[in-house]
Scaffold this motif. Structure first.
Motif, short mmCIF file in Angstrom:
data_model
loop_
_atom_site.label_atom_id
_atom_site.label_comp_id
_atom_site.label_asym_id
_atom_site.label_seq_id
_atom_site.Cartn_x
_atom_site.Cartn_y
_atom_site.Cartn_z
N ARG A 1 0.84 -1.19 0.00
CA ARG A 1 0.00 0.00 0.00
C ARG A 1 0.88 1.24 0.00
O ARG A 1 1.76 1.41 0.84
CB ARG A 1 -0.94 0.02 1.21
CG ARG A 1 -1.92 -1.14 1.24
CD ARG A 1 -3.03 -0.90 2.24
NE ARG A 1 -3.96 0.13 1.77
CZ ARG A 1 -4.29 1.21 2.47
NH1 ARG A 1 -3.77 1.43 3.65
NH2 ARG A 1 -5.16 2.08 1.98
N ILE A 2 0.62 2.13 -0.97
CA ILE A 2 1.45 3.32 -1.18
C ILE A 2 0.57 4.56 -1.26
O ILE A 2 -0.45 4.56 -1.95
CB ILE A 2 2.27 3.19 -2.48
CG1 ILE A 2 3.17 1.95 -2.43
CG2 ILE A 2 3.11 4.44 -2.72
CD1 ILE A 2 3.84 1.64 -3.75
N SER A 3 0.97 5.61 -0.56
CA SER A 3 0.34 6.92 -0.69
C SER A 3 1.30 7.81 -1.48
O SER A 3 2.48 7.90 -1.14
CB SER A 3 0.07 7.53 0.69
OG SER A 3 -0.36 8.87 0.57
N ASP B 1 -1.48 -1.35 -4.19
CA ASP B 1 -2.66 -0.55 -3.84
C ASP B 1 -2.15 0.87 -3.63
O ASP B 1 -1.58 1.20 -2.59
CB ASP B 1 -3.29 -1.10 -2.57
CG ASP B 1 -4.55 -0.33 -2.17
OD1 ASP B 1 -4.85 0.70 -2.80
OD2 ASP B 1 -5.23 -0.75 -1.21
N ILE B 2 -2.33 1.74 -4.66
CA ILE B 2 -1.75 3.08 -4.66
C ILE B 2 -2.86 4.11 -4.58
O ILE B 2 -3.80 4.08 -5.36
CB ILE B 2 -0.89 3.30 -5.92
CG1 ILE B 2 0.24 2.26 -5.97
CG2 ILE B 2 -0.33 4.71 -5.95
CD1 ILE B 2 1.02 2.26 -7.25
N ARG B 3 -2.74 5.03 -3.64
CA ARG B 3 -3.73 6.08 -3.45
C ARG B 3 -3.10 7.44 -3.77
O ARG B 3 -2.06 7.79 -3.22
CB ARG B 3 -4.25 6.08 -2.02
CG ARG B 3 -4.77 4.72 -1.56
CD ARG B 3 -5.96 4.24 -2.40
NE ARG B 3 -6.34 2.88 -2.10
CZ ARG B 3 -7.25 2.55 -1.19
NH1 ARG B 3 -7.85 3.50 -0.50
NH2 ARG B 3 -7.56 1.28 -0.99
N LEU C 1 1.50 6.56 8.39
CA LEU C 1 1.70 5.23 7.85
C LEU C 1 1.12 4.15 8.75
O LEU C 1 0.57 3.15 8.26
CB LEU C 1 3.19 4.95 7.59
CG LEU C 1 3.70 5.32 6.20
CD1 LEU C 1 3.67 6.83 5.99
CD2 LEU C 1 5.10 4.79 5.95
N ASP D 1 -2.99 4.87 9.07
CA ASP D 1 -3.68 4.71 7.79
C ASP D 1 -3.32 3.42 7.07
O ASP D 1 -3.86 3.13 6.00
CB ASP D 1 -3.38 5.91 6.88
CG ASP D 1 -3.92 7.21 7.45
OD1 ASP D 1 -5.05 7.19 7.96
OD2 ASP D 1 -3.22 8.23 7.39
N TYR E 1 -0.40 2.30 5.60
CA TYR E 1 0.42 2.34 4.39
C TYR E 1 1.80 1.74 4.66
O TYR E 1 2.34 1.82 5.78
CB TYR E 1 0.60 3.77 3.90
CG TYR E 1 -0.63 4.34 3.22
CD1 TYR E 1 -1.01 3.92 1.96
CD2 TYR E 1 -1.42 5.30 3.87
CE1 TYR E 1 -2.15 4.44 1.35
CE2 TYR E 1 -2.55 5.82 3.26
CZ TYR E 1 -2.89 5.39 2.00
OH TYR E 1 -4.02 5.90 1.40
N ASP E 2 2.38 1.16 3.62
CA ASP E 2 3.74 0.66 3.70
C ASP E 2 4.75 1.73 3.30
O ASP E 2 5.85 1.80 3.86
CB ASP E 2 3.92 -0.56 2.78
CG ASP E 2 3.00 -1.71 3.15
OD1 ASP E 2 3.19 -2.27 4.24
OD2 ASP E 2 2.10 -2.03 2.36
N ALA F 1 5.10 5.99 1.90
CA ALA F 1 4.53 7.29 1.57
C ALA F 1 5.54 8.04 0.72
O ALA F 1 6.69 8.19 1.13
CB ALA F 1 4.19 8.09 2.83
N HIS G 1 9.29 5.06 4.72
CA HIS G 1 8.63 3.91 5.34
C HIS G 1 8.92 3.95 6.84
O HIS G 1 9.71 4.78 7.32
CB HIS G 1 9.10 2.59 4.73
CG HIS G 1 10.58 2.36 4.82
ND1 HIS G 1 11.16 1.70 5.87
CD2 HIS G 1 11.59 2.73 3.99
CE1 HIS G 1 12.47 1.65 5.69
NE2 HIS G 1 12.76 2.27 4.56
#
Length: 294
Positions: free
Chosen positions: A94-96, A123-125, A133, A136, A138-139, A141, A268
């Motif tokens: 998961r990436i922001s 899964d990229i937002r 991180l 939320d 995420y792995d 940012a 990270h």
């Protein structure tokens, strides 16, 4: 907290039931149920509401699952790595990432990475907010010019710089003689920045100053660039957005802004094991921009 019982809880929560968890792991449903009851007793809270046909996590169970699921996966992956087992990255990453970077580059980058590591689901937002991180989930940012953060580590994988760009038909202002003689220019600005001027840019080797008078205030750099192309006024735009091509037609570059370098970092969590998904994606980004310029 017993790690084995926590692992069984994670297995049942992930599969949504004792039966599916049992078939997936080969462990007896009675064993899984007993281990979860032991975990509930040790914590003093109920984690799962058991129904006749289905189960659901309690509020406490949902919190525990959210906070421990990724950690357990990392521990399993680290164990396999040090024991000489399978080390290829797998699972969900998961990436922001900032909206502009996501819309202009992330589609291509994610496809290239997925082709190399087919066992990873990205899964990229696209979002410009400052995510947490841990909270939320995420792995990684990706952040622009991030402030120092003792809880995060990472690498700068690319750089950019800001240019003063104007419509090709806008006449460049005359050279000024002092602070009292700074010319006004029609401008397009972002609504989420305090950089309203004056703007100091380099005209060759000479430093020049102009005073922006906003005619449009927009919410994205893509909108800003298109408004400049349409003749609305000058603006500050990253160099990566005005490379020769259809998107930069009708633009005139007046000069760069000194000391306005833009750095993109992949961050990270520092207090966790760096799993293969995180390390390979950051290595991939750095290799994708070998000269560090977008």
């Amino acid at each position: 907290m017993d790690l084995s019982s926590l692992s069984d809880f994670d297995l049942v929560a992930t599969h949504g039931g004792f039966g599916k968890a049992s078939r997936s792991s080969g462990r007896a449903k009675a064993t899984l149920s007993r281990r979860i009851m032991d975990l509930e007793q040790s914590l003093g809270v109920r984690l799962i509401e058991r129904g006749a046909r289905a189960l659901r996590l309690t509020e406490e169970g949902a919190v525990l699952y959210e906070r421990t699921h990724t950690l357990l996966a990392d521990l399993a992956e680290a164990g396999a790595s040090v024991s000489g087992g399978h080390t290829a990255p797998r699972g969900t990453l998961r990436i922001s990432a900032p909206v502009l970077f996501s819309h202009t580059l992330m589609g291509t980058l994610s496809t290239e990475y997925a082709g190399r590591y087919p066992d990873v689901r990205l899964d990229i937002r696209a979002e410009d907010r400052r995510v947490d991180l841990v909270e939320d989930g995420y792995d990684i940012a990706i952040r622009v010019n991030p402030h120092p953060d003792s809880t995060l580590v990472g690498r700068c994988f690319a750089r950019d710089r800001m240019l003063l760009v104007a419509p090709a038909g806008l006449r460049r202002p005359r050279r000024t003689r002092g602070a009292a003689d700074i010319p006004d220019i029609p401008a397009v600005t972002l609504n989420n920045t305090s950089d309203q001027g004056p703007w100091v840019f380099l005209d060759g080797k000479t430093s020049r100053t102009v005073n922006p008078v906003p005619r449009l205030v927009l919410s994205s750099l893509i909108m800003v660039r298109d408004a400049v192309r349409a003749g609305a006024g000058a603006a500050l735009i990253p160099q990566s957005m005005v490379r020769p091509g259809p998107a930069s037609e009708g633009l005139a570059i007046w000069g760069p802004l000194p000391d306005r370098q833009v750095e993109l970092w992949a961050l990270h969590r520092s207090r966790r094991l760096v799993n293969a998904k995180v390390s390979t994606f950051i290595d991939f980004l750095c290799a994708r921009f070998p000269d560090r310029w977008l």
